[in-house]
Design an enzyme around this catalytic site. Structure first.
Site, PDB file in Angstrom:
ATOM      1  N   HIS A 197       0.878  -1.174   0.000  1.00  0.00           N
ATOM      2  CA  HIS A 197       0.000   0.000   0.000  1.00  0.00           C
ATOM      3  C   HIS A 197       0.917   1.226   0.000  1.00  0.00           C
ATOM      4  O   HIS A 197       1.745   1.387   0.906  1.00  0.00           O
ATOM      5  CB  HIS A 197      -0.911   0.009   1.221  1.00  0.00           C
ATOM      6  CG  HIS A 197      -1.932  -1.105   1.189  1.00  0.00           C
ATOM      7  ND1 HIS A 197      -2.319  -1.809   2.316  1.00  0.00           N
ATOM      8  CD2 HIS A 197      -2.638  -1.636   0.154  1.00  0.00           C
ATOM      9  CE1 HIS A 197      -3.223  -2.719   1.977  1.00  0.00           C
ATOM     10  NE2 HIS A 197      -3.422  -2.637   0.667  1.00  0.00           N
TER      11      HIS A 197
ATOM     12  N   GLU B 248       1.699   3.342   3.098  1.00  0.00           N
ATOM     13  CA  GLU B 248       2.241   2.681   4.286  1.00  0.00           C
ATOM     14  C   GLU B 248       3.740   2.496   4.054  1.00  0.00           C
ATOM     15  O   GLU B 248       4.188   1.496   3.497  1.00  0.00           O
ATOM     16  CB  GLU B 248       1.512   1.351   4.512  1.00  0.00           C
ATOM     17  CG  GLU B 248       0.014   1.551   4.773  1.00  0.00           C
ATOM     18  CD  GLU B 248      -0.777   0.258   4.815  1.00  0.00           C
ATOM     19  OE1 GLU B 248      -0.167  -0.830   4.840  1.00  0.00           O
ATOM     20  OE2 GLU B 248      -2.027   0.337   4.804  1.00  0.00           O
TER      21      GLU B 248
ATOM     22  N   HIS C 273       3.296  -3.775   6.489  1.00  0.00           N
ATOM     23  CA  HIS C 273       2.233  -2.781   6.343  1.00  0.00           C
ATOM     24  C   HIS C 273       2.339  -1.726   7.442  1.00  0.00           C
ATOM     25  O   HIS C 273       3.275  -1.729   8.237  1.00  0.00           O
ATOM     26  CB  HIS C 273       0.863  -3.468   6.420  1.00  0.00           C
ATOM     27  CG  HIS C 273       0.572  -4.376   5.268  1.00  0.00           C
ATOM     28  ND1 HIS C 273      -0.452  -4.164   4.381  1.00  0.00           N
ATOM     29  CD2 HIS C 273       1.173  -5.530   4.853  1.00  0.00           C
ATOM     30  CE1 HIS C 273      -0.480  -5.122   3.464  1.00  0.00           C
ATOM     31  NE2 HIS C 273       0.504  -5.973   3.740  1.00  0.00           N
TER      32      HIS C 273
ATOM     33  N   GLU D  58       2.063  -5.458  10.721  1.00  0.00           N
ATOM     34  CA  GLU D  58       1.659  -4.059  10.833  1.00  0.00           C
ATOM     35  C   GLU D  58       2.668  -3.381  11.751  1.00  0.00           C
ATOM     36  O   GLU D  58       2.791  -3.727  12.927  1.00  0.00           O
ATOM     37  CB  GLU D  58       0.248  -3.951  11.402  1.00  0.00           C
ATOM     38  CG  GLU D  58      -0.828  -4.630  10.560  1.00  0.00           C
ATOM     39  CD  GLU D  58      -1.240  -3.801   9.350  1.00  0.00           C
ATOM     40  OE1 GLU D  58      -0.890  -2.597   9.295  1.00  0.00           O
ATOM     41  OE2 GLU D  58      -1.915  -4.349   8.461  1.00  0.00           O
TER      42      GLU D  58
END
Length: 570
Positions: free
Chosen positions: A166, A169, A298, A390
């Protein structure tokens, strides 16, 4: 191996630097000649000399020796265990490496490491460790200029780390650049952990999978970037929703008894939709290189998630949906989270605090369900296990925060990559030693197979415990082995398989060596032969009360006038 696709703008392959020059042992009477021993034809060198380290002075003497006969039948005698490692180790003694009149001896630490692993296999058939594999007598130290006779066997597992799928990110792309710099500098500085890691692992780094999205996010800058601005690629596609939905097909197949639910092909209708060029490039990359382990980095929270990401019941937005390898995925996720200082912070008010009671790891679909994800595709289409990390609640952190982020994630990244060496590895061959491509490696109780690469090698990630492992391929009888993986074992144990063609029944390639698998070197469990065939030699593995010779003794005495009493333990 073809080069990676052009769209993979930055793939960093960290390779080991060359070792310093080695010293040699001078043998003034030696003349280097072509290596002509068939059993040693796949050695890492092409020239040898006479006399060898056992003072054999001709090819004829070597080929008639009990030592050479033993090497030639080790493949069948030990049913693939420690092969071809032991055979090549013996070749380094019977046909020493010769370069320009100089003789090089094999490394002692290679011999010692192999003996530690393989000694149980000899004990299981009541055979003494061969005298010519005496690690102190015929092998030498690294500082004396030794060489590694097993260098051609160094098949390294492939690991990939992908950032910035993404575009907004961005922490992942920076962490992978930091990682590349750290690995290179520490290797050159002599850091033993990093040298060991890079000498045994191929690490592929892709800092940005979505450079177009990043440009959109970067134009707004840190602190001003919106939650979704730059998330998609230039075609306005979310790349982590753009992979084939194989998870739905998996759930359908899982309900069908006997149906394979791994290596699911890409359905034709997928190509009728909008497929991003980045997605195509990644899929081609994955089909080109047999990756074993992967992580996608991410931002937006602080947690590690693992497959499946798509719920078993499509209408459920949150539902625990494990893979058959749930235990292994939790182990992989904990390898990252358990050494991350912020993920282990006990405050529930911090970023990611809502995952604290779960240990900062979660099944993806239990968090929120979505289809077309890259991690599910990795698991269901290839051999690769991928987790999603994440890295923090700020998707586009300011520059001054990057080094602290690196410090938080450095140990986690290293620890995660090192887990690629958990489980088992090996080679699947036919009775002539030819590799078997696309053989299936199955584990009882885990409905997910992996397949062998073109060279017959495989890596199977497995958690600690007792596992029944099956190797099979079309046209061959299946082979079953029992393996124990100790809790603290961090180096993949080697488990090779020899597949016999169908129709041969229980006949062995070499008369007199018919038997099932030896004592497994990974932890003491007995290996199993064919599932339906009893072990006819179980009673013969231990010496009889009257002191009679072991079952294999008659085979060696029938082939050579020199009785190899050095193989007897009693």
């Amino acid at each position: 191996m073809p080069p990676p696709p052009p769209l993979l703008l930055l793939t960093v392959l960290v390779v080991a630097a060359a070792r310093p020059g080695c010293e040699f042992e001078r043998n003034p009477a030696a003349t280097c000649m072509d290596l002509q021993l068939r059993t040693c034809s796949d050695a890492a060198y092409n020239h040898t000399t006479f006399p060898n380290l056992l003072q054999h002075r001709s090819w004829e003497v070597v080929e008639a020796s009990s030592e050479y006969i033993l090497l030639s039948v080790l493949h069948q005698l030990l049913e693939g265990q420690c092969n071809p490692d032991l055979r090549l180790l013996g070749c380094a003694v019977l046909a020493p490496r010769c370069e320009g009149g100089w003789v090089r001896r094999p490394c002692r630490h290679i011999c010692e490491g192999l003996r530690e692993v393989c000694q149980p296999a000899f004990d299981a058939i009541d055979m003494a460790w061969p005298y010519f594999l005496d690690c102190h007598r015929y092998f030498t130290r690294e500082d004396e200029g030794c060489y590694d006779p097993l260098e051609k066997l160094r098949v390294e597992p492939e690991v990939k780390l992908i950032g910035n799928i993404h575009g907004n990110e961005v922490a992942g792309r920076e962490m992978l650049i930091y990682l590349a710099q750290y690995l290179c500098s520490e290797y050159l500085l002599g850091n033993p952990r990093i040298q060991r890691l890079l000498n045994t692992t191929r690490i592929h780094l892709l800092p940005s999978m979505n450079p177009d999205g990043y440009e959109v996010a970067a134009a707004e800058g840190a602190g001003y970037n919106g939650w979704t601005s730059g998330r998609q690629n230039a075609q306005n596609l979310d790349l982590n929703r753009n992979f084939p939905d194989l998870t739905s097909e998996y759930y359908r197949l899982a309900e069908t008894r006997g149906a394979r639910s791994d290596h699911i092909p890409i359905p034709q209708h997928y190509w009728w939709g909008k497929v991003a060029p980045e997605t195509k490039a990644i899929m081609k990359w994955m089909q080109t290189i047999p990756f074993v382990l992967s992580a996608s980095l991410h931002g937006g929270d602080l947690v590690v998630s693992y497959p499946f990401d798509f719920s078993q019941h499509p209408q459920e937005e949150k539902m625990f949906s494990p893979t058959p390898d749930e235990k292994m995925f939790k182990l992989l996720s904990r390898a990252y989270a358990d050494v991350h200082p912020m993920m282990m912070d006990r405050s529930e008010n911090r970023c990611g605090g809502n995952f604290l009671k779960r240990g900062s790891i979660i099944n993806g679909a239990d968090w929120y369900s979505f289809t077309g994800g890259m991690s599910d595709f990795n698991y269901l289409h290839t051999n690769c296990f991928e987790i999603t990390v994440e890295l923090g609640c700020v998707k586009f952190p300011p520059e001054e925060a990057l080094y602290t982020l690196w410090q938080h994630n450095k140990e986690s990244l290293l620890n995660f990559v090192e887990t690629v060496h958990r489980g088992i590895k090996g080679v699947v061959t036919d009775k002539f030693g030819k590799p078997v491509k696309n053989a299936r490696i199955s584990v009882k109780g885990i409905r997910h197979d992996i397949t062998t690469a073109p060279d017959g090698d495989y890596w199977r990630l497995l958690p600690p415990g007792i596992h029944i492992v099956i190797a099979q391929a079309p046209g061959y009888a299946k082979v079953i082995k029992k393996v124990i993986i100790p809790t603290r074992m961090k180096r993949a144990g080697r488990v090779d398989f020899i597949l016999q063609p169908l129709g041969l029944g229980s006949k062995n390639f070499l008369h007199g060596l018919r038997r099932t698998g030896p004592h497994d070197p990974l932890g003491g469990a007995s290996s199993l032969g064919e599932a339906t065939e009893p072990d006819p030699l179980r009673a013969r593995r231990q010496p009889s009360a009257d002191g009679s010779k072991p079952w294999w003794w008659s085979y060696f005495t029938s082939l050579s006038t020199h009785r190899p009493r050095w193989l007897l333990k009693y």
